[in-house]
Design an enzyme around this catalytic site. Structure first.
Site, PDB file in Angstrom:
ATOM      1  CG  ASP A 213       6.067   4.636   1.897  1.00 26.13           C
ATOM      2  OD1 ASP A 213       5.279   4.292   2.808  1.00 26.13           O
ATOM      3  OD2 ASP A 213       6.379   5.835   1.703  1.00 26.13           O
TER       4      ASP A 213
ATOM      5  CG  ASN B 171       8.827   2.072  10.900  1.00 22.79           C
ATOM      6  OD1 ASN B 171       9.279   1.232  10.115  1.00 22.79           O
ATOM      7  ND2 ASN B 171       8.341   3.235  10.472  1.00 22.79           N
TER       8      ASN B 171
HETATM    9  C1  FPP Z   1       5.397   1.414   4.909  1.00 18.92           C
HETATM   10  O1  FPP Z   1       4.036   1.539   4.669  1.00 18.92           O
HETATM   11  C2  FPP Z   1       5.715   0.073   5.315  1.00 18.92           C
HETATM   12  C3  FPP Z   1       6.197  -0.267   6.537  1.00 18.92           C
HETATM   13  C4  FPP Z   1       6.455   0.693   7.619  1.00 18.92           C
HETATM   14  C5  FPP Z   1       6.488  -1.647   6.858  1.00 18.92           C
HETATM   15  C6  FPP Z   1       7.001  -2.489   5.734  1.00 18.92           C
HETATM   16  C7  FPP Z   1       6.800  -3.871   6.125  1.00 18.92           C
HETATM   17  C8  FPP Z   1       6.310  -4.866   5.343  1.00 18.92           C
HETATM   18  C9  FPP Z   1       6.056  -4.747   3.913  1.00 18.92           C
HETATM   19  C10 FPP Z   1       6.011  -6.155   5.965  1.00 18.92           C
HETATM   20  C11 FPP Z   1       7.111  -6.792   6.721  1.00 18.92           C
HETATM   21  C12 FPP Z   1       8.183  -7.324   5.875  1.00 18.92           C
HETATM   22  C13 FPP Z   1       8.740  -8.539   6.006  1.00 18.92           C
HETATM   23  C14 FPP Z   1      10.021  -8.836   5.302  1.00 18.92           C
HETATM   24  C15 FPP Z   1       8.136  -9.610   6.809  1.00 18.92           C
HETATM   25  P1  FPP Z   1       3.222   2.636   5.490  1.00 18.92           P
HETATM   26  O2  FPP Z   1       2.506   1.942   6.581  1.00 18.92           O
HETATM   27  O3  FPP Z   1       4.119   3.735   5.901  1.00 18.92           O
HETATM   28  O4  FPP Z   1       2.216   3.111   4.385  1.00 18.92           O
HETATM   29  P2  FPP Z   1       1.538   4.543   4.270  1.00 18.92           P
HETATM   30  O5  FPP Z   1       2.666   5.527   4.065  1.00 18.92           O
HETATM   31  O6  FPP Z   1       0.662   4.401   3.074  1.00 18.92           O
HETATM   32  O7  FPP Z   1       0.764   4.770   5.543  1.00 18.92           O
END
Ligand code: FPP
Length: 223
Positions: free
Chosen positions: A12, A60
């Site tokens: 996250d 998501n």
């Molecule tokens: C949360 O950060 C992250 C996600 C919803 C996606 C996680 C995906 C990756 C790290 C990349 C894909 C992975 C692979 C294995 C290719 P957020 O966007 O919710 O962050 P925030 O809470 O700060 O807005």
């Protein structure tokens, strides 16, 4: 000292990482993928047999279409660019969640990647279109069809049935919740919530988490 065989991570903070730098959210996700790559490269010698990563939850889809597209494109790029490295490093890919409902080209790429890495000895399990309540409901339905709903038969039908028991769950970015991730598997897992934003999370942070885990006393309800 206890070694963590199975570690799961809620990655996250990509959005906040980007925002702090006045960059588009997509850049945060891109750096998030780089953090994944470095972590996989650093697995050797950690004792971890399985690393489970929450890459895309079934919730998501509620994000802006552009961000969902960015995440799917990152997935396509990641499989293409990193598959040879997975094979070379003895990594076995596993996908949990309702991944067959993703775009047909991604499903085809994943099937190919699963086949090509089937012989690997260290598992990277990627949660895609994953929701734990849905996973438990599916497992319970299968157990019911077989005529016997018990904790054991449900566990045997979870997407994670062939993985070692979950030892440690880590969530980055300071948020303290499970967000529908591995609810059943967390029953006796240790949990660690760290303030580091996911793109800043390095193999050294993982090692710190493993050291922390090694010093915890696990009692599984006993004394
Ligand atoms: C949360 O950060 C992250 C996600 C919803 C996606 C996680 C995906 C990756 C790290 C990349 C894909 C992975 C692979 C294995 C290719 P957020 O966007 O919710 O962050 P925030 O809470 O700060 O807005």
């Amino acid at each position: 000292m206890t070694t963590a065989r199975h570690v799961a991570i809620i990655m996250d903070g990509n959005g906040r990482w980007a925002k702090r730098r006045f960059l588009p959210r997509a850049m945060g996700h891109q750096r998030g993928v780089e953090a994944v790559r470095e972590l996989v490269r650093g697995l050797e010698g950690t004792g971890i047999e399985c690393l489970t990563l929450y890459a895309f939850s079934s919730e998501n889809w509620k994000r802006e279409e552009e961000e969902v597209d960015d995440l799917m494109n990152l997935m396509r790029k990641f499989i293409k660019s990193d598959l040879p490295e997975f094979i070379a490093n003895d990594v076995k890919l596993k996908i949990i969640g309702d991944w067959q409902a993703l775009a047909p080209d991604i499903v085809a790429m994943l099937k190919d990647a699963l086949e090509q890495t089937a012989g690997g000895s260290r598992t990277i399990a990627v949660a895609l279109n994953y929701g734990s309540q849905n996973e438990i409901a599916r497992a319970a339905a299968k157990a019911a069809t077989a005529g016997d709903i018990t904790p054991e038969t449900i566990a045997a039908n979870l997407d994670t049935a062939d993985l070692p028991p979950l030892d440690l769950l880590i969530r980055t970015s300071g948020e303290v919740r499970l967000s529908n991730f591995l609810l059943w598997q967390c029953a006796y897992a240790e949990m660690l919530f760290v303030d580091t934003l996911w793109p800043d999370f390095t193999p050294a942070h993982l090692q710190q988490a493993l050291d922390d885990f090694a010093n915890r006393e696990r009692r599984y309800g006993g004394r």
